[in-house]
Design a protein around this motif. Structure first.
Motif, PDB file in Angstrom:
ATOM      1  N   LEU A  86      -5.509   6.750 -12.786  1.00 56.26           N
ATOM      2  CA  LEU A  86      -6.269   6.166 -13.882  1.00 56.26           C
ATOM      3  C   LEU A  86      -7.488   7.009 -14.215  1.00 56.26           C
ATOM      4  CD1 LEU A  86      -6.194   2.375 -13.027  1.00 56.26           C
ATOM      5  CD2 LEU A  86      -4.696   3.680 -14.519  1.00 56.26           C
ATOM      6  N   ARG A  87      -7.754   8.065 -13.435  1.00 50.85           N
ATOM      7  CA  ARG A  87      -8.973   8.820 -13.631  1.00 50.85           C
ATOM      8  C   ARG A  87      -9.018   9.499 -14.996  1.00 50.85           C
ATOM      9  NH1 ARG A  87     -10.835  13.590  -9.586  1.00 50.85           N
ATOM     10  NH2 ARG A  87     -11.286  15.069 -11.226  1.00 50.85           N
ATOM     11  N   LYS A 113       0.829  -1.210   0.000  1.00 47.84           N
ATOM     12  CA  LYS A 113       0.000   0.000   0.000  1.00 47.84           C
ATOM     13  C   LYS A 113       0.859   1.254   0.000  1.00 47.84           C
ATOM     14  CE  LYS A 113      -4.008  -1.992   2.359  1.00 47.84           C
ATOM     15  NZ  LYS A 113      -4.841  -1.948   3.578  1.00 47.84           N
ATOM     16  N   GLY A 114       1.964   1.207   0.768  1.00 49.00           N
ATOM     17  CA  GLY A 114       2.854   2.363   0.809  1.00 49.00           C
ATOM     18  C   GLY A 114       3.472   2.635  -0.545  1.00 49.00           C
ATOM     19  N   GLU A 115       3.825   1.569  -1.260  1.00 47.97           N
ATOM     20  CA  GLU A 115       4.412   1.728  -2.588  1.00 47.97           C
ATOM     21  C   GLU A 115       3.412   2.336  -3.560  1.00 47.97           C
ATOM     22  OE1 GLU A 115       7.410   1.665  -5.323  1.00 47.97           O
ATOM     23  OE2 GLU A 115       7.529   1.044  -3.229  1.00 47.97           O
ATOM     24  N   PHE A 116       2.142   1.873  -3.500  1.00 45.61           N
ATOM     25  CA  PHE A 116       1.119   2.405  -4.383  1.00 45.61           C
ATOM     26  C   PHE A 116       0.782   3.843  -4.030  1.00 45.61           C
ATOM     27  CE2 PHE A 116      -0.193  -2.141  -5.109  1.00 45.61           C
ATOM     28  CZ  PHE A 116       0.314  -2.163  -6.405  1.00 45.61           C
ATOM     29  N   GLY A 117       0.896   4.179  -2.739  1.00 43.24           N
ATOM     30  CA  GLY A 117       0.635   5.557  -2.335  1.00 43.24           C
ATOM     31  C   GLY A 117       1.639   6.508  -2.958  1.00 43.24           C
ATOM     32  N   SER A 118       2.911   6.103  -2.976  1.00 42.29           N
ATOM     33  CA  SER A 118       3.932   6.957  -3.586  1.00 42.29           C
ATOM     34  C   SER A 118       3.764   7.014  -5.091  1.00 42.29           C
ATOM     35  CB  SER A 118       5.330   6.422  -3.240  1.00 42.29           C
ATOM     36  OG  SER A 118       5.521   5.120  -3.768  1.00 42.29           O
ATOM     37  N   ILE A 119       3.321   5.894  -5.688  1.00 39.67           N
ATOM     38  CA  ILE A 119       3.078   5.876  -7.130  1.00 39.67           C
ATOM     39  C   ILE A 119       1.962   6.839  -7.495  1.00 39.67           C
ATOM     40  CG2 ILE A 119       2.190   4.455  -9.031  1.00 39.67           C
ATOM     41  CD1 ILE A 119       3.671   2.090  -7.719  1.00 39.67           C
ATOM     42  N   SER A 120       0.878   6.846  -6.691  1.00 44.12           N
ATOM     43  CA  SER A 120      -0.246   7.735  -6.961  1.00 44.12           C
ATOM     44  C   SER A 120       0.171   9.184  -6.886  1.00 44.12           C
ATOM     45  CB  SER A 120      -1.382   7.463  -5.966  1.00 44.12           C
ATOM     46  OG  SER A 120      -1.865   6.147  -6.100  1.00 44.12           O
ATOM     47  N   ARG A 121       1.034   9.518  -5.919  1.00 46.01           N
ATOM     48  CA  ARG A 121       1.472  10.895  -5.775  1.00 46.01           C
ATOM     49  C   ARG A 121       2.367  11.332  -6.933  1.00 46.01           C
ATOM     50  NH1 ARG A 121       1.638   9.169  -0.377  1.00 46.01           N
ATOM     51  NH2 ARG A 121       3.826   8.568  -0.534  1.00 46.01           N
ATOM     52  N   LYS A 122       2.974  10.341  -7.602  1.00 46.23           N
ATOM     53  CA  LYS A 122       3.828  10.673  -8.744  1.00 46.23           C
ATOM     54  C   LYS A 122       3.016  10.860 -10.021  1.00 46.23           C
ATOM     55  CE  LYS A 122       7.878   8.190  -7.002  1.00 46.23           C
ATOM     56  NZ  LYS A 122       8.758   7.017  -7.201  1.00 46.23           N
ATOM     57  N   ASN A 166      -6.138   1.961  -4.090  1.00 50.69           N
ATOM     58  CA  ASN A 166      -5.057   0.973  -4.048  1.00 50.69           C
ATOM     59  C   ASN A 166      -5.410  -0.264  -4.857  1.00 50.69           C
ATOM     60  OD1 ASN A 166      -3.377   2.511  -2.333  1.00 50.69           O
ATOM     61  ND2 ASN A 166      -4.463   1.782  -0.519  1.00 50.69           N
ATOM     62  N   VAL A 167      -6.709  -0.616  -4.876  1.00 49.02           N
ATOM     63  CA  VAL A 167      -7.155  -1.769  -5.667  1.00 49.02           C
ATOM     64  C   VAL A 167      -6.965  -1.473  -7.150  1.00 49.02           C
ATOM     65  CG1 VAL A 167      -9.139  -3.233  -6.229  1.00 49.02           C
ATOM     66  CG2 VAL A 167      -8.810  -2.427  -3.887  1.00 49.02           C
ATOM     67  N   VAL A 168      -7.315  -0.244  -7.565  1.00 49.16           N
ATOM     68  CA  VAL A 168      -7.132   0.153  -8.960  1.00 49.16           C
ATOM     69  C   VAL A 168      -5.654   0.165  -9.320  1.00 49.16           C
ATOM     70  CG1 VAL A 168      -7.564   1.972 -10.658  1.00 49.16           C
ATOM     71  CG2 VAL A 168      -9.241   1.526  -8.857  1.00 49.16           C
ATOM     72  N   SER A 169      -4.808   0.628  -8.407  1.00 51.14           N
ATOM     73  CA  SER A 169      -3.369   0.665  -8.663  1.00 51.14           C
ATOM     74  C   SER A 169      -2.810  -0.737  -8.833  1.00 51.14           C
ATOM     75  CB  SER A 169      -2.649   1.387  -7.521  1.00 51.14           C
ATOM     76  OG  SER A 169      -3.043   2.738  -7.441  1.00 51.14           O
ATOM     77  N   CYS A 170      -3.306  -1.682  -8.052  1.00 54.20           N
ATOM     78  CA  CYS A 170      -2.852  -3.075  -8.188  1.00 54.20           C
ATOM     79  C   CYS A 170      -3.123  -3.599  -9.594  1.00 54.20           C
ATOM     80  CB  CYS A 170      -3.555  -3.963  -7.162  1.00 54.20           C
ATOM     81  SG  CYS A 170      -2.975  -3.792  -5.465  1.00 54.20           S
TER      82      CYS A 170
END
Length: 390
Positions: A24-25, A11-20, A75-79
């Motif tokens: 997908l929106r 989850k922490g990894e996906f959180g940093s990915i989202s901030r970068k 996080n589910v979408v990021s996965c």
């Protein structure tokens, strides 16, 4: 390493990915390869890069189960955006709204809502820009905080009005890759047609075997614009006497059989968007549905029909009233509830309800067998000016 620490690390990894910026929106219909490659490279450096398939599936299942609401559900979408393998696993794990009652991926907006409970949403209107934004309600006490779902823009023409519907709030046009359909009205604002940018099993069958127009038993051959498939016809009753009172409306759902409302009934369920607009509509299987074998004669005589629930006159308040269970707070001629008129057993189950809660704020709730896209388009018809109905 424990399951809990693995999941927290992921989850922490996906959180940093989202901030970068891996959102997908704004790119709902396809994943961006460059971003995916960046994520895959990052995963190779992590402690769970070479996780066995069985363990990976278990971890992804735990993430899906723990992130039930938005915004954590991103996080589910990021996965699903990591790679093809992860995407296929998440597609199997994440249930459609009919079974889970959750809106996760963009395709969820084209799938039937949950059975037995209304999915609560709200619409914000911008009068000057003539736009309408649909949000998923995250807080029942307020309509100021929500997950964006769909956008629509009103386009006036000489003989009709179009409402273009898009997955993106920034690009609402027919030429956009996020365009998914439109609502078109006649000149009087009494008859509307919902067009889907992609075909469905039910929609194609209904078009082939001619569609029934509300208020008439005559079969007609609709002229289908390129890339638009009629999935519903909406009709408002003419007010020839000019009397004041609630509107009367009826919807014929071309893509949904009336049997969908029966115990054990099913509605067509879209599973993916068309990736390439140049692909042939007829050669790509968009739907997996138990009702795919519905015969042409069945399509003609057993389409789902919705009608507005008749309000009751309140003597003390001196107005027409409907029970919205607290979801509507402002009296308006636009307010309505739709029920199925195909059977007495389910005749009082509200399938779509729409009502005013502020100057430019409205609630929209829907459930199976209607999708968010279809419900949104139906509600947009209530906004349109109706010269002959009021």
């Amino acid at each position: 390493m424990s399951f809990k620490s693995i999941i927290q690390d992921m989850k922490g990894e996906f959180g940093s990915i989202s901030r970068k910026g891996f959102g997908l929106r704004s790119r709902s219909l396809k994943l961006v390869e460059d971003d995916s490659m960046i994520i895959v490279d990052a995963l190779k450096q992590s402690c769970w890069a070479n996780m066995p398939p069985e363990l990976l599936r278990d971890v992804l299942m735990r993430i899906e189960a723990s992130e039930c609401t938005w915004p954590p559900r991103k996080n589910v979408v990021s996965c699903a955006g990591v790679c093809r393998n992860w995407r296929e696993i998440m597609k199997e794990i994440v249930k459609n709204p009919e079974l889970s009652g959750k809106l996760t991926f963009p395709i969820s907006l084209k799938q039937p809502g949950s059975r037995g409970s209304l999915i609560q949403c709200y619409i914000k209107r911008n009068r000057s820009a003539q736009t309408y934004h649909l949000y998923l309600s995250l807080n029942q006490a307020s309509n100021d905080d929500g997950k964006f779902l769909l956008a629509a823009k009103k386009c006036r023409r000489a003989t009709c009005t179009d409402y273009i519907i898009s997955l993106s709030p920034e690009d609402v046009s027919k030429g956009s890759s996020t365009y998914i359909g439109k609502l078109r009205s006649n000149f009087l604002g009494t008859k509307f047609t919902i067009y889907d940018a992609q075909p469905s099993n039910g929609g194609v069958l209904a078009t082939k075997c001619r569609s029934f127009r509300p208020g008439s038993m005559k079969r007609v051959s609709p002229r289908v614009p390129a890339g638009n498939y009629p999935v519903s016809h909406i009709s408002y009753e003419l007010n020839v006497l000019g009397s004041r009172g609630p509107r009367r409306m009826q919807c014929v759902m071309n893509a949904i059989p009336a049997s969908a409302m029966e115990p054990g009934g099913v509605a067509p369920t879209q599973t993916e968007f068309l990736v390439n607009k140049t692909d042939s509509f007829s050669s790509v299987p968009f739907f997996r549905s138990k009702s795919a074998g519905m015969g042409m004669e069945s399509c003609e005589s057993h389409l789902l029909m919705l009608k507005n629930k008749a309000p009751r006159w309140h003597e003390q308040l001196q107005c027409w009233c409907l029970n919205f269970n607290g979801r509507v707070t402002v009296a308006s001629v636009k307010n309505f509830q739709l029920v199925a008129c195909s059977g007495e057993e389910n005749g009082e189950d509200v399938i779509v309800q729409f009502g005013k809660v502020g100057k430019d704020a409205f609630t929209m709730d829907y459930q199976y067998p209607i999708s968010a896209f279809q419900a949104f388009a139906i509600c947009l018809s209530s906004f349109d000016t109706k010269i002959a109905c009021e």
